[in-house]
Design a protein around this motif. Structure first.
Motif, PDB file in Angstrom:
ATOM      1  N   LEU A 177      37.491  -2.639  63.036  1.00  0.00           N
ATOM      2  CA  LEU A 177      38.409  -1.672  63.602  1.00  0.00           C
ATOM      3  C   LEU A 177      39.432  -2.453  64.412  1.00  0.00           C
ATOM      4  O   LEU A 177      39.059  -3.220  65.297  1.00  0.00           O
ATOM      5  CB  LEU A 177      37.669  -0.667  64.487  1.00  0.00           C
ATOM      6  CG  LEU A 177      38.507   0.423  65.122  1.00  0.00           C
ATOM      7  CD1 LEU A 177      39.138   1.311  64.052  1.00  0.00           C
ATOM      8  CD2 LEU A 177      37.647   1.272  66.058  1.00  0.00           C
ATOM      9  N   ASN A 178      40.687  -2.300  64.055  1.00  0.00           N
ATOM     10  CA  ASN A 178      41.767  -3.050  64.712  1.00  0.00           C
ATOM     11  C   ASN A 178      41.513  -4.553  64.692  1.00  0.00           C
ATOM     12  O   ASN A 178      41.733  -5.257  65.678  1.00  0.00           O
ATOM     13  CB  ASN A 178      41.962  -2.563  66.153  1.00  0.00           C
ATOM     14  CG  ASN A 178      42.344  -1.105  66.202  1.00  0.00           C
ATOM     15  OD1 ASN A 178      43.083  -0.618  65.349  1.00  0.00           O
ATOM     16  ND2 ASN A 178      41.824  -0.394  67.193  1.00  0.00           N
ATOM     17  N   GLY A 179      40.998  -5.045  63.575  1.00  0.00           N
ATOM     18  CA  GLY A 179      40.775  -6.478  63.405  1.00  0.00           C
ATOM     19  C   GLY A 179      39.533  -7.016  64.098  1.00  0.00           C
ATOM     20  O   GLY A 179      39.275  -8.211  64.069  1.00  0.00           O
ATOM     21  N   ASN A 204      32.069   1.965  51.976  1.00  0.00           N
ATOM     22  CA  ASN A 204      33.384   2.442  51.556  1.00  0.00           C
ATOM     23  C   ASN A 204      34.387   1.489  52.212  1.00  0.00           C
ATOM     24  O   ASN A 204      34.808   1.697  53.347  1.00  0.00           O
ATOM     25  CB  ASN A 204      33.628   3.885  52.004  1.00  0.00           C
ATOM     26  CG  ASN A 204      34.983   4.407  51.606  1.00  0.00           C
ATOM     27  OD1 ASN A 204      35.900   3.653  51.319  1.00  0.00           O
ATOM     28  ND2 ASN A 204      35.127   5.719  51.614  1.00  0.00           N
ATOM     29  N   ALA A 205      34.736   0.429  51.502  1.00  0.00           N
ATOM     30  CA  ALA A 205      35.604  -0.623  52.048  1.00  0.00           C
ATOM     31  C   ALA A 205      36.999  -0.109  52.387  1.00  0.00           C
ATOM     32  O   ALA A 205      37.687  -0.692  53.222  1.00  0.00           O
ATOM     33  CB  ALA A 205      35.701  -1.790  51.064  1.00  0.00           C
ATOM     34  N   ALA A 206      37.410   0.998  51.784  1.00  0.00           N
ATOM     35  CA  ALA A 206      38.753   1.535  52.028  1.00  0.00           C
ATOM     36  C   ALA A 206      38.828   2.412  53.283  1.00  0.00           C
ATOM     37  O   ALA A 206      39.917   2.754  53.728  1.00  0.00           O
ATOM     38  CB  ALA A 206      39.207   2.345  50.810  1.00  0.00           C
ATOM     39  N   HIS A 207      37.685   2.777  53.845  1.00  0.00           N
ATOM     40  CA  HIS A 207      37.681   3.654  55.018  1.00  0.00           C
ATOM     41  C   HIS A 207      38.066   2.867  56.274  1.00  0.00           C
ATOM     42  O   HIS A 207      37.736   1.688  56.390  1.00  0.00           O
ATOM     43  CB  HIS A 207      36.297   4.285  55.192  1.00  0.00           C
ATOM     44  CG  HIS A 207      36.257   5.377  56.192  1.00  0.00           C
ATOM     45  ND1 HIS A 207      35.612   5.245  57.389  1.00  0.00           N
ATOM     46  CD2 HIS A 207      36.800   6.616  56.189  1.00  0.00           C
ATOM     47  CE1 HIS A 207      35.750   6.368  58.073  1.00  0.00           C
ATOM     48  NE2 HIS A 207      36.470   7.216  57.366  1.00  0.00           N
ATOM     49  N   ASP A 208      38.766   3.526  57.216  1.00  0.00           N
ATOM     50  CA  ASP A 208      39.231   2.820  58.410  1.00  0.00           C
ATOM     51  C   ASP A 208      38.055   2.321  59.264  1.00  0.00           C
ATOM     52  O   ASP A 208      37.986   1.161  59.601  1.00  0.00           O
ATOM     53  CB  ASP A 208      40.202   3.679  59.241  1.00  0.00           C
ATOM     54  CG  ASP A 208      39.631   5.027  59.646  1.00  0.00           C
ATOM     55  OD1 ASP A 208      38.489   5.361  59.254  1.00  0.00           O
ATOM     56  OD2 ASP A 208      40.334   5.772  60.350  1.00  0.00           O
ATOM     57  N   PHE A 209      37.142   3.167  59.637  1.00  0.00           N
ATOM     58  CA  PHE A 209      35.917   2.790  60.339  1.00  0.00           C
ATOM     59  C   PHE A 209      34.984   3.971  60.307  1.00  0.00           C
ATOM     60  O   PHE A 209      35.417   5.094  60.542  1.00  0.00           O
ATOM     61  CB  PHE A 209      36.175   2.381  61.791  1.00  0.00           C
ATOM     62  CG  PHE A 209      34.905   1.915  62.482  1.00  0.00           C
ATOM     63  CD1 PHE A 209      34.472   0.612  62.330  1.00  0.00           C
ATOM     64  CD2 PHE A 209      34.144   2.793  63.239  1.00  0.00           C
ATOM     65  CE1 PHE A 209      33.292   0.187  62.937  1.00  0.00           C
ATOM     66  CE2 PHE A 209      32.967   2.383  63.843  1.00  0.00           C
ATOM     67  CZ  PHE A 209      32.542   1.075  63.693  1.00  0.00           C
TER      68      PHE A 209
END
Length: 158
Positions: free
Chosen positions: A144-146, A117-122
């Protein structure tokens, strides 16, 4: 040169066939997860339990068992078919406003199953690897955070 193209074509077909096979009946393809699995950590045990649900759905739950024996539910899980696609869906306690987050099966090859799920944050990917009757490796990964992150869960059958 023709042999290289033929070999590449055969590899692509083999990968496609594995994905198609996994998507026909997820309860059969993912039957290796059925049962109770555990992993020891410094804070106690992590347990993941899977069972058959209605239809071709697999239902699971994950919880932590503290040293004193108390258990805390951390997430509920499902592997299910929606249309022609298979999804791994998770509802994590105290995250995402209690809403389910789903990850689509994008690869099923060599007993490694990748949901994304590429849209999920992590995480953006959840992966399960069948290591035989009594072992299973799962991991979550993504950015996550780059920064690229990965957490592994090496389970043994209970």
């Amino acid at each position: 040169m023709k042999r290289i193209y033929l070999y590449a074509f055969i590899l692509i077909l083999a990968g496609f066939y594995s994905n198609v096979k996994a998507q026909k009946n997820p309860s059969k393809t993912f039957s290796f997860v059925l049962g109770s699995w555990e992993m020891q950590t410094s804070k106690g045990k992590v347990v993941e339990q899977w069972e058959h649900g209605a239809g071709k759905i697999l239902k699971g739950k994950s919880y932590r068992v503290k040293a004193n024996g108390d258990s805390i539910l951390t997430e509920t899980l499902q592997i299910r078919k929606v249309g022609k696609d298979v999804f791994y869906c998770s509802t994590v306690v105290n995250q995402n406003e209690g809403k389910e987050v789903c990850f689509k099966l994008i690869s099923a090859k060599d007993q490694i199953y990748i949901f994304e799920n590429a849209a999920h944050d992590f995480p953006q990917r959840i992966v399960y690897q069948n290591l035989g009757r009594n072992e299973m490796l799962a991991w979550i990964e993504g950015e996550l955070n780059g920064k690229s992150r990965k957490s592994e869960f090496r389970y043994k059958r209970q």
